[in-house]
Design a protein around this motif. Structure first.
Motif, PDB file in Angstrom:
ATOM      1  N   GLY A 178     -10.339   0.475   0.949  1.00 29.21           N
ATOM      2  CA  GLY A 178      -9.579   1.136   2.012  1.00 29.21           C
ATOM      3  C   GLY A 178      -8.166   0.602   2.229  1.00 29.21           C
ATOM      4  O   GLY A 178      -7.456   1.073   3.105  1.00 29.21           O
ATOM      5  N   ARG A 179      -7.731  -0.440   1.513  1.00 35.16           N
ATOM      6  CA  ARG A 179      -6.374  -1.035   1.639  1.00 35.16           C
ATOM      7  C   ARG A 179      -6.200  -1.766   2.976  1.00 35.16           C
ATOM      8  O   ARG A 179      -7.096  -1.779   3.794  1.00 35.16           O
ATOM      9  N   ASN A 180      -5.012  -2.392   3.138  1.00 33.56           N
ATOM     10  CA  ASN A 180      -4.686  -3.173   4.336  1.00 33.56           C
ATOM     11  C   ASN A 180      -5.785  -4.181   4.638  1.00 33.56           C
ATOM     12  O   ASN A 180      -6.241  -4.322   5.766  1.00 33.56           O
TER      13      ASN A 180
ATOM     14  N   PHE B  18       6.192 -15.217  -5.641  1.00 35.79           N
ATOM     15  CA  PHE B  18       6.769 -14.648  -6.869  1.00 35.79           C
ATOM     16  C   PHE B  18       6.596 -13.136  -6.843  1.00 35.79           C
ATOM     17  O   PHE B  18       5.567 -12.629  -6.394  1.00 35.79           O
ATOM     18  N   ARG B  19       7.594 -12.429  -7.364  1.00 45.16           N
ATOM     19  CA  ARG B  19       7.440 -10.988  -7.572  1.00 45.16           C
ATOM     20  C   ARG B  19       7.140 -10.832  -9.048  1.00 45.16           C
ATOM     21  O   ARG B  19       7.999 -11.073  -9.894  1.00 45.16           O
ATOM     22  N   TYR B  20       5.907 -10.447  -9.370  1.00 39.98           N
ATOM     23  CA  TYR B  20       5.537 -10.414 -10.789  1.00 39.98           C
ATOM     24  C   TYR B  20       5.447  -9.003 -11.322  1.00 39.98           C
ATOM     25  O   TYR B  20       5.244  -8.777 -12.518  1.00 39.98           O
TER      26      TYR B  20
ATOM     27  N   GLY C 135      12.956   2.254  -0.636  1.00 40.31           N
ATOM     28  CA  GLY C 135      11.888   1.470  -1.282  1.00 40.31           C
ATOM     29  C   GLY C 135      12.345   0.039  -1.538  1.00 40.31           C
ATOM     30  O   GLY C 135      11.617  -0.921  -1.256  1.00 40.31           O
ATOM     31  N   ASP C 136      13.578  -0.092  -2.038  1.00 49.84           N
ATOM     32  CA  ASP C 136      14.114  -1.438  -2.304  1.00 49.84           C
ATOM     33  C   ASP C 136      14.237  -2.243  -1.009  1.00 49.84           C
ATOM     34  O   ASP C 136      13.930  -3.447  -0.986  1.00 49.84           O
ATOM     35  N   GLU C 137      14.693  -1.575   0.061  1.00 51.26           N
ATOM     36  CA  GLU C 137      14.826  -2.281   1.349  1.00 51.26           C
ATOM     37  C   GLU C 137      13.457  -2.759   1.852  1.00 51.26           C
ATOM     38  O   GLU C 137      13.324  -3.844   2.399  1.00 51.26           O
TER      39      GLU C 137
ATOM     40  N   ASP D  54       0.835  -1.212   0.000  1.00 51.09           N
ATOM     41  CA  ASP D  54       0.000   0.000   0.000  1.00 51.09           C
ATOM     42  C   ASP D  54       0.870   1.262   0.000  1.00 51.09           C
ATOM     43  O   ASP D  54       1.869   1.332   0.727  1.00 51.09           O
ATOM     44  N   HIS D  55       0.447   2.230  -0.796  1.00 46.28           N
ATOM     45  CA  HIS D  55       1.101   3.552  -0.859  1.00 46.28           C
ATOM     46  C   HIS D  55       2.615   3.446  -1.007  1.00 46.28           C
ATOM     47  O   HIS D  55       3.362   4.202  -0.380  1.00 46.28           O
ATOM     48  N   PHE D  56       3.042   2.519  -1.823  1.00 43.90           N
ATOM     49  CA  PHE D  56       4.484   2.303  -1.960  1.00 43.90           C
ATOM     50  C   PHE D  56       5.156   3.501  -2.640  1.00 43.90           C
ATOM     51  O   PHE D  56       6.304   3.842  -2.352  1.00 43.90           O
ATOM     52  N   LYS D  57       4.421   4.151  -3.527  1.00 42.98           N
ATOM     53  CA  LYS D  57       4.977   5.307  -4.228  1.00 42.98           C
ATOM     54  C   LYS D  57       5.398   6.376  -3.217  1.00 42.98           C
ATOM     55  O   LYS D  57       6.456   6.983  -3.346  1.00 42.98           O
ATOM     56  N   SER D  58       4.566   6.559  -2.187  1.00 46.68           N
ATOM     57  CA  SER D  58       4.889   7.625  -1.221  1.00 46.68           C
ATOM     58  C   SER D  58       6.119   7.243  -0.381  1.00 46.68           C
ATOM     59  O   SER D  58       6.845   8.119   0.075  1.00 46.68           O
ATOM     60  N   ILE D  59       6.376   5.936  -0.200  1.00 43.87           N
ATOM     61  CA  ILE D  59       7.607   5.524   0.507  1.00 43.87           C
ATOM     62  C   ILE D  59       8.815   5.912  -0.339  1.00 43.87           C
ATOM     63  O   ILE D  59       9.787   6.490   0.153  1.00 43.87           O
ATOM     64  N   ASN D  60       8.730   5.611  -1.638  1.00 43.09           N
ATOM     65  CA  ASN D  60       9.813   6.003  -2.555  1.00 43.09           C
ATOM     66  C   ASN D  60       9.994   7.519  -2.559  1.00 43.09           C
ATOM     67  O   ASN D  60      11.111   8.022  -2.512  1.00 43.09           O
ATOM     68  N   ASP D  61       8.872   8.238  -2.638  1.00 45.34           N
ATOM     69  CA  ASP D  61       8.935   9.697  -2.741  1.00 45.34           C
ATOM     70  C   ASP D  61       9.514  10.325  -1.475  1.00 45.34           C
ATOM     71  O   ASP D  61      10.310  11.252  -1.530  1.00 45.34           O
TER      72      ASP D  61
HETATM   73  N1  LIG Z   1      12.137   1.258  -4.912  1.00 44.33           N
HETATM   74  C1  LIG Z   1      11.495   0.634  -5.887  1.00 44.33           C
HETATM   75  N2  LIG Z   1      10.299   1.111  -6.320  1.00 44.33           N
HETATM   76  C2  LIG Z   1       9.644   0.438  -7.299  1.00 44.33           C
HETATM   77  C3  LIG Z   1      10.172  -0.724  -7.858  1.00 44.33           C
HETATM   78  N3  LIG Z   1       9.288  -1.171  -8.794  1.00 44.33           N
HETATM   79  C4  LIG Z   1       8.235  -0.291  -8.802  1.00 44.33           C
HETATM   80  N4  LIG Z   1       8.440   0.690  -7.898  1.00 44.33           N
HETATM   81  C5  LIG Z   1       7.581   1.823  -7.569  1.00 44.33           C
HETATM   82  O1  LIG Z   1       6.363   1.355  -7.014  1.00 44.33           O
HETATM   83  C6  LIG Z   1       5.421   2.445  -7.071  1.00 44.33           C
HETATM   84  C7  LIG Z   1       4.041   1.897  -7.342  1.00 44.33           C
HETATM   85  O2  LIG Z   1       3.163   2.947  -7.176  1.00 44.33           O
HETATM   86  P1  LIG Z   1       1.605   2.870  -7.451  1.00 44.33           P
HETATM   87  O3  LIG Z   1       1.334   1.828  -8.505  1.00 44.33           O
HETATM   88  O4  LIG Z   1       1.107   4.270  -7.690  1.00 44.33           O
HETATM   89  O5  LIG Z   1       0.989   2.282  -6.152  1.00 44.33           O
HETATM   90  P2  LIG Z   1       1.040   2.705  -4.616  1.00 44.33           P
HETATM   91  O6  LIG Z   1       1.740   3.977  -4.351  1.00 44.33           O
HETATM   92  O7  LIG Z   1       1.613   1.503  -3.908  1.00 44.33           O
HETATM   93  O8  LIG Z   1      -0.461   2.886  -4.257  1.00 44.33           O
HETATM   94  P3  LIG Z   1      -1.568   1.789  -4.013  1.00 44.33           P
HETATM   95  O9  LIG Z   1      -1.082   0.499  -4.654  1.00 44.33           O
HETATM   96  O10 LIG Z   1      -2.789   2.297  -4.649  1.00 44.33           O
HETATM   97  O11 LIG Z   1      -1.692   1.622  -2.537  1.00 44.33           O
HETATM   98  C8  LIG Z   1       5.947   3.391  -8.155  1.00 44.33           C
HETATM   99  O12 LIG Z   1       6.388   4.577  -7.548  1.00 44.33           O
HETATM  100  C9  LIG Z   1       7.151   2.646  -8.761  1.00 44.33           C
HETATM  101  O13 LIG Z   1       8.172   3.535  -9.149  1.00 44.33           O
HETATM  102  C10 LIG Z   1      11.440  -1.177  -7.395  1.00 44.33           C
HETATM  103  O14 LIG Z   1      11.990  -2.198  -7.835  1.00 44.33           O
HETATM  104  N5  LIG Z   1      12.049  -0.487  -6.407  1.00 44.33           N
END
Ligand SMILES: Nc1nc2c(ncn2[C@@H]2O[C@H](COP(=O)(O)OP(=O)(O)OP(=O)(O)O)[C@@H](O)[C@H]2O)c(=O)[nH]1
Length: 309
Positions: free
Chosen positions: A301-303, A224-226, A202-204, A188-195
């Motif tokens: 709502g996720r989670n 599997f990571r797909y 994010g990789d960790e 969930d909200h992985f993009k915001s972790i990267n940002d």
């Molecule tokens: N660090 C890292 N980020 C990755 C990798 N592959 C994909 N991402 C990032 O994963 C994020 C996926 O974002 P979204 O699809 O918007 O989803 P989300 O932010 O998790 O939001 P929801 O799924 O709706 O909860 C993007 O920012 C990608 O750049 C990776 O191998 N490493």
């Protein structure tokens, strides 16, 4: 006129291979005693016929027993994820750690009901020299196969491995009439972790979540990571109710993860879509239903986990 090139065709059928000294593992018949030199020559030829560690060690065990009586041959190599044992267990053992120019090649253990004398130990050591290069090639082959099917960041199966495993398990489920379920999950909200913290963090997080998933599942369940932050868990022999319980356990395990960034724990969660193979259903349809369920879990709502319709 002598032609510039002579071309020949040789059919290496089973009989010809036998005449050349290659015996088939399935070939019945009494074992004939041999000299050490003869056996070394035969082993050198035979062990080149396979790249599978299992097959190479089976042949080695079968042939070595023609000179030195043995009950068991065991082979372990944790780095290559190999643990093989042939024959029946016995009390006396002789074990050898194999390496070649600093490269570890595993541990071989011979066992039988009475002690090995010095001459026999010398013979075993001499015969193991024939094992060295075929075994090393088999380990390299195994590593190459493994890396072609694994995602290096998370050490889970990759997309190719997932497609193969899904097809294989779906065929098996149809044959055995056992249930088969999948959990499609997404961070969930992985993009915001990267940002917020950068791609390194994010990789960790991806690695930490993959480790949590693998630690929480039984061995036969496959992860599997797909996609970027999307994983699939393949649950053979598992119906919808049990799959949902497993999914819920995974969700809780990720939620309980204390992943620290600069000394501060960041909150992590996953959403899951759960689908169970219906009679006559294709793998594509199963994945589509799991994906729709995952979409619903996000929307609600996720989670959380949602079931496929
Ligand atoms: N660090 C890292 N980020 C990755 C990798 N592959 C994909 N991402 C990032 O994963 C994020 C996926 O974002 P979204 O699809 O918007 O989803 P989300 O932010 O998790 O939001 P929801 O799924 O709706 O909860 C993007 O920012 C990608 O750049 C990776 O191998 N490493």
């Amino acid at each position: 006129m002598v032609p510039p090139h002579q071309s020949n065709t040789i059919d290496f059928d089973a009989a010809k291979l036998r005449r050349l000294g290659f015996s088939s593992a399935q070939q019945p018949g009494p074992l004939r005693a041999l000299s050490l030199a003869d056996l070394r020559r035969q082993l050198t030829l035979q062990l080149q016929t396979s790249l599978e560690a299992d097959r190479i060690l089976t042949l080695f065990f079968q042939e070595v027993r023609r000179l030195v009586p043995l009950d068991t041959l065991a082979y372990r190599n944790a780095g290559s994820d190999l643990r093989l044992e042939f024959g029946v267990s016995a009390s006396h053992s002789a074990s050898y750690r194999l390496s070649h120019e600093g490269e570890y090649l595993g541990e071989v253990v011979f066992r039988r009901g009475r002690r090995f004398d010095d001459q026999e130990l010398g013979q075993l050591e001499s015969l193991m020299a024939c094992l060295l290069f075929p075994l090393r090639n088999a380990l390299l082959y195994r590593a190459a196969l493994r890396s072609a099917l694994r995602d290096p960041l998370t050490d889970t199966g990759n997309r190719i491995a997932m497609d193969q495993a899904l097809q294989r398990e779906a065929d098996r489920a149809r044959r055995t009439l056992e249930p088969l379920s999948v959990l499609m999950l997404d961070i969930d909200h992985f993009k915001s972790i990267n940002d917020r913290f950068g791609h390194g963090v994010g990789d960790e997080v991806l690695k930490a979540i993959a480790t949590t998933l693998k630690a929480d599942l039984r061995n036969i369940d496959l992860v599997f990571r797909y996609g970027g932050e999307e994983f699939l868990v393949l649950l053979s022999g598992t119906g919808q109710e049990a799959a949902a319980m497993i999914g819920e356990r995974l969700r809780q395990a990720v939620e309980a993860l204390q992943h620290l960034v600069e000394g501060q724990a960041i909150h992590l969660s996953i959403s899951l879509g759960c689908a169970t193979l219906a009679p006559g259903e294709t793998v594509e349809s199963l994945l589509r239903r799991a994906d729709n369920a995952l979409y619903n879990a996000k929307r609600e709502g996720r989670n959380r986990l949602a079931f496929a319709g």
